[in-house]
Design an enzyme around this catalytic site. Sequence first.
Site, PDB file in Angstrom:
ATOM      1  N   HIS A   1      10.025  17.257  12.653  1.00 37.29           N
ATOM      2  CA  HIS A   1       9.265  18.190  11.811  1.00 37.29           C
ATOM      3  C   HIS A   1      10.062  18.658  10.592  1.00 37.29           C
ATOM      4  O   HIS A   1       9.707  19.653   9.969  1.00 37.29           O
ATOM      5  CB  HIS A   1       8.784  19.406  12.612  1.00 37.29           C
TER       6      HIS A   1
ATOM      7  N   ARG B   1       9.478  31.133  -1.488  1.00 39.83           N
ATOM      8  CA  ARG B   1      10.823  30.876  -2.012  1.00 39.83           C
ATOM      9  C   ARG B   1      10.808  29.538  -2.740  1.00 39.83           C
ATOM     10  O   ARG B   1       9.809  28.838  -2.770  1.00 39.83           O
ATOM     11  CB  ARG B   1      11.834  30.810  -0.863  1.00 39.83           C
TER      12      ARG B   1
END
Length: 725
Positions: free
Chosen positions: A283, A341
């Site tokens: 992942h 971010r």
Amino acid sequence: MSSLLRRSSKNAHFGLHLYYLNHKIPSPFWLSLRQKSARDFSKFERKPLFDKILIANRGEIACRVIRTAKSLGIKSVAVYSEADKNALHVKMADEAFLIGPAPSAESYLNIEKIISVAKLSGSQAIHPGYGFLSENSMFAQRLSEENITFIGPPTSAIIAMGSKSESKEIMIDAQVPVIPGYHGKNQEITFLKQKALEIGYPVLIKAVRGGGGKGMRIVNEPSEFEFQLESSKREAIKSFGDDQVLIEKYLPTSRHIEVQIFTDTHGNAVYLFERDCSIQRRHQKVLEEAPAPGLSETLRSELGEKAVAAAKAVNYIGAGTVEFIFDNQTQKFYFMEMNTRLQVEHPVTEMITHTDLVHWQLEVAAGNELPLSQEELHIDGHSFEARIYAENPENDFLPDTGLLYHIRTPPTSSNVRLETGFEQGDQISIYYDPMISKLVVKGANRHDALRVLGRALNEYEVVGLNTNIDFLKNLVSHRALIDGKLETGFIEKYKGDLIPSKTEPPAQVFVQAALFFLLKEIKNEESKARSTLDPYSPWYTLTATRLNTQDTRFISFIDSGDNMVDVGIKYNKDGTFDIRVGKPGGNSNLFSSVNAEWDIMEKKINAQIGDQSFSTRIIEYDNKRVFMIGQRDTTVLRIPDPVYLYTSASEVAGSVKTPMPCKISRILVAPGQVVEKGTPLMVLEAMKMEHLVKSPFPGIIDKIYYKVGDLVKEQQNLVSFREEP
């Protein structure tokens, strides 16, 4: 006034280009990424940027921010842990402060310590990078209280998007499509298991405050659910301090497509197009590209507009990434999460839009407008980013640690960019992410960019620990990837092609390895001779000579399959070599009249073996291994230990060993316990990720060699099994 500022900036930029051209120095990437804006700044007077900023991070992202700060005349302050005292970001910054021991919780996550350094250094703002405190709302709030600018979104947006479950409810209200699943607060195990049944297996368990693949587990059937849920929660609490999870439908043939958005305090919001991040292992992204291949302009615009709508729904300010799951079968996309971010993969967006997103962050944080409007943003070419990791693809991509003994990187240019926080001689430690660098390339189109990336990977060398470089070479040359047939399960689907079974090296590899040792010895003898009073003494000049006979030398190696291979080298009077290669007691191959030389500067053996020419870089490491670095892959040969070093004590029959340096997180069995093949034995923690060790066979546990919390080196015995009576 603003027009004068723009003119001055343009002239300075041109002057820097002339400086680099006149001095024959490659221009840094930010010079080629300058924004060309037609925006009229007269409406809002442009505010000055900060004089000094602190970077609350480490590694390549800290170095990345420092470079842009320097280009803008902004002083930079680095923070570092005891493990990073000699790190590259510490050397690059104008100032650097020690903030604690190696563990992140005691250093890079220590909010009050970082704030005290900011105040002590006179930093006006803090750039959080990615990871660590970058999406920590408490950190953003504390900075606001201390009147220090957070170079990121407002606290309210971090809170709203920080919870994957709450963010999905916000997206539903904003009419952004979301994937089917359960996003509520009820965390009772039976309830969650029932929800998984209602959604339909396979499902995905995700930490609500997760990121980077941490706290994420695929569950294929009900019998796995409880174990995977517990594992997800443990990893989530360690990484994010919150073990709440959500359950979603897992789409096995989906793509991971994300959109870079940017907003400012003046009401402007843009999307800088999308990135495809489908190529993942555990992942976590390995290869990213921009733009995403195969999308129509209509779909591209729809994705961008939905991403901007998501940002506006939470009054977002600054750089953000809206991630979508794209179903290959239905061609529909669903909101997955928003990262508040700058992303690891932001350079591919910079390459195709000619922007510097860190510069944009600084402008927005200072209160200025976005440098470009949506109409001024265009896609130019195609870009890829390959993440170079210290890990072993052949061992399920488990991370590796150790010394970066030898590094050789491709030359950088306007189309090849290298983002790294390490230098040759640095250590990759157990405490942080195992990423060594990011290799970013650009081409006129996708095929050109892949070709540039392939060549750059062939020029990238690392010796001292396992890396994924050879894996990446196989990946970027795979037909399915070249054709753009992307999906999140790509690596698993083509694993046999990407990580082929090891084959025995050809005999020519052993010929070159043996020549390396012999020719290096001759070079050393010649060097000694030059420093003596009699440099022409036959004791120095006739190194490979024996009185009354021809000299034959014997060298042995062990290949990756633990096969012993013997090499005999006979030195001929004409300067060539006759070389015989074979296994003890087996057939051998003879190579006659081999011409070879050792290039000491390039560390290469240049050899003519039969009708083939070879030029191979050879690195000897720790007196035990020889790395043969070729164009397609790297072959590692071991040098046998002397017999007196062998000991049976280091090997325990019927034992399970650590696959990498790690910490013991949980012990799931006890001495005397009967286990079946596949029974979970231990949970190991490395690089902030959990790794489950299962029993390789049925048996009875005899001994457990470590306790929870112990730090263990690679290939150490964890448990042993009792011999059957």
